[in-house]
Design a protein around this motif. Sequence first.
Motif, PDB file in Angstrom:
ATOM      1  N   GLY A  22      29.842  31.647  14.772  1.00 16.04           N
ATOM      2  CA  GLY A  22      28.965  31.637  13.606  1.00 16.04           C
ATOM      3  C   GLY A  22      28.580  33.036  13.226  1.00 16.04           C
ATOM      4  N   GLY A  23      27.731  33.141  12.219  1.00 14.14           N
ATOM      5  CA  GLY A  23      27.250  34.428  11.787  1.00 14.14           C
ATOM      6  C   GLY A  23      26.302  35.040  12.796  1.00 14.14           C
ATOM      7  N   SER A  24      26.030  36.319  12.632  1.00 13.87           N
ATOM      8  CA  SER A  24      25.184  37.017  13.602  1.00 13.87           C
ATOM      9  C   SER A  24      23.779  36.446  13.657  1.00 13.87           C
ATOM     10  N   ASP A  25      23.310  35.794  12.575  1.00 13.05           N
ATOM     11  CA  ASP A  25      21.977  35.196  12.585  1.00 13.05           C
ATOM     12  C   ASP A  25      21.910  33.949  13.466  1.00 13.05           C
ATOM     13  N   GLN A  26      23.068  33.460  13.938  1.00 13.73           N
ATOM     14  CA  GLN A  26      23.106  32.261  14.774  1.00 13.73           C
ATOM     15  C   GLN A  26      23.143  32.578  16.270  1.00 13.73           C
ATOM     16  N   TRP A  27      23.049  33.844  16.638  1.00 13.46           N
ATOM     17  CA  TRP A  27      23.198  34.227  18.040  1.00 13.46           C
ATOM     18  C   TRP A  27      22.242  33.471  18.958  1.00 13.46           C
ATOM     19  N   GLY A  28      20.977  33.422  18.613  1.00 13.14           N
ATOM     20  CA  GLY A  28      20.008  32.736  19.457  1.00 13.14           C
ATOM     21  C   GLY A  28      20.313  31.269  19.612  1.00 13.14           C
ATOM     22  N   ASN A  29      20.685  30.605  18.525  1.00 13.00           N
ATOM     23  CA  ASN A  29      21.031  29.182  18.583  1.00 13.00           C
ATOM     24  C   ASN A  29      22.259  28.947  19.457  1.00 13.00           C
ATOM     25  N   ILE A  30      23.253  29.830  19.327  1.00 12.56           N
ATOM     26  CA  ILE A  30      24.480  29.691  20.111  1.00 12.56           C
ATOM     27  C   ILE A  30      24.196  29.858  21.600  1.00 12.56           C
ATOM     28  N   VAL A  31      23.408  30.857  21.963  1.00 13.60           N
ATOM     29  CA  VAL A  31      23.070  31.100  23.368  1.00 13.60           C
ATOM     30  C   VAL A  31      22.337  29.907  23.961  1.00 13.60           C
ATOM     31  N   ASN A  32      21.451  29.296  23.195  1.00 15.43           N
ATOM     32  CA  ASN A  32      20.748  28.113  23.678  1.00 15.43           C
ATOM     33  C   ASN A  32      21.714  26.971  23.980  1.00 15.43           C
ATOM     34  N   GLY A  33      22.709  26.778  23.116  1.00 16.61           N
ATOM     35  CA  GLY A  33      23.687  25.716  23.347  1.00 16.61           C
ATOM     36  C   GLY A  33      24.521  25.969  24.585  1.00 16.61           C
ATOM     37  N   ILE A  34      24.923  27.220  24.786  1.00 14.61           N
ATOM     38  CA  ILE A  34      25.697  27.582  25.975  1.00 14.61           C
ATOM     39  C   ILE A  34      24.896  27.294  27.232  1.00 14.61           C
ATOM     40  N   ASP A  35      23.614  27.644  27.205  1.00 12.66           N
ATOM     41  CA  ASP A  35      22.742  27.431  28.365  1.00 12.66           C
ATOM     42  C   ASP A  35      22.559  25.942  28.641  1.00 12.66           C
TER      43      ASP A  35
END
Length: 419
Positions: A205-218
């Motif tokens: 996703g875009g760079s603004d989605q970094w936090g959301n992506i990290v949460n999903g990985i965790d």
Amino acid sequence: MDASDLPRQDFRSTALRVLDARGYIHQGTNLEGLDAAFVAGVVPVYIGFDATADSLHVGHLLPIMTLRRLQRAGHKPIVLMGGGTTRVGDPSFRATERPLLSDDQIAANIQGIRRVFERFLTFGNGPIDAVMVNNADWLDRLGYIDLLRDIGRHFSVNRMLSFDSVKARLERQDPMSFLEFNYIILQAFDFLELHRRAGCLAQMGGSDQWGNIVNGIDLVRRLEGREVFGLTTPLLTTASGTKMGKTAGGAVWLNADRLPPYDYWQFWRNTEDADVGRFLRLFTDLPLERIAELEALPGAEINQAKEVLADAATALAHGAEAARTANGTARQAFAGTIADGLPEAALTAEEGWNGALVVDLLMRGGLATSKGEARRLITGGGVRVDGAAVSDVDARVTVGAAPVRLSAGRKRHVLVRGA
């Protein structure tokens, strides 16, 4: 992979070598691990899109092209439509809450968005064919108590408050509803469900989605004991610092019923000189060797590269014939002849008798967004009717059997037809 798509870093997989060489990579959670996964076999990768309108726009094109690159490198794109999360609204870096849409509006928007993806990806039942899924399929059946007990307990509010997308909102003292705050959890749950249902190993996703992506990985790691990956693309701005895809006329839509192919072609033709090479790498399939030749053109010859960019980008979004027609229309307009295919503005019945104010026609044809802007164009000497300069802000246009050409600058034109 084209032979000219050579790596800039020591990636082993075709996928990451191409993404890196063309400028798609901003951040990754474990690029070495993702590289190994791409080498080992077909990797299902997803990107999510909320259905807030019936078309996507150029601002969405970077993630769309990322999925296209991955499919061409032998991996499986998963297009996740946010039929469920659209009801909540992603708060990332927004100052206000998104307006809530009805279920019927969301369903209609998804149908319009699917038409966009069908031009960029190959859909089907094969191992690397793209699929489109809707997170309403699992979110609609998710009980609130189940969400709190099984999913919510894995999220730290302290950590959620630390993400830039949330922190920026709070620092500005812009309100964030509890509904929006839950979006972070729902997107993480999407990754978990896609991992379980489709073996999805990566979210992009875009760079603004970094936090959301990290949460999903965790969340996947906690509940499944598996490592999955995240990759973001850079925030895209033009060389002059403006946000990519924003124009005086509004968003640059990808569906022809929202924006005619001619206007789409003109958007790319008007690219700033310093952006031509970068945009050719990101938004066309041209080989890197050819792009290097084009961006090196000196002086006014760079306009040739801009036409190549406009042709290639328009062909991807609207087809080769639409690109050829738009190019031909632009050449006729530049030569000063009336050209079929130009955007149109029509006079009302009353204007048919009395003529129409040029100020109103500039707005009606999308050449200005306000009367103030239209007047400034006129007083600045940038407006012409059939090639003749207009200097009076109260000037009117009458139209006979043949249409007239209204121009703002050298590159933007509309046909004005009678009532």
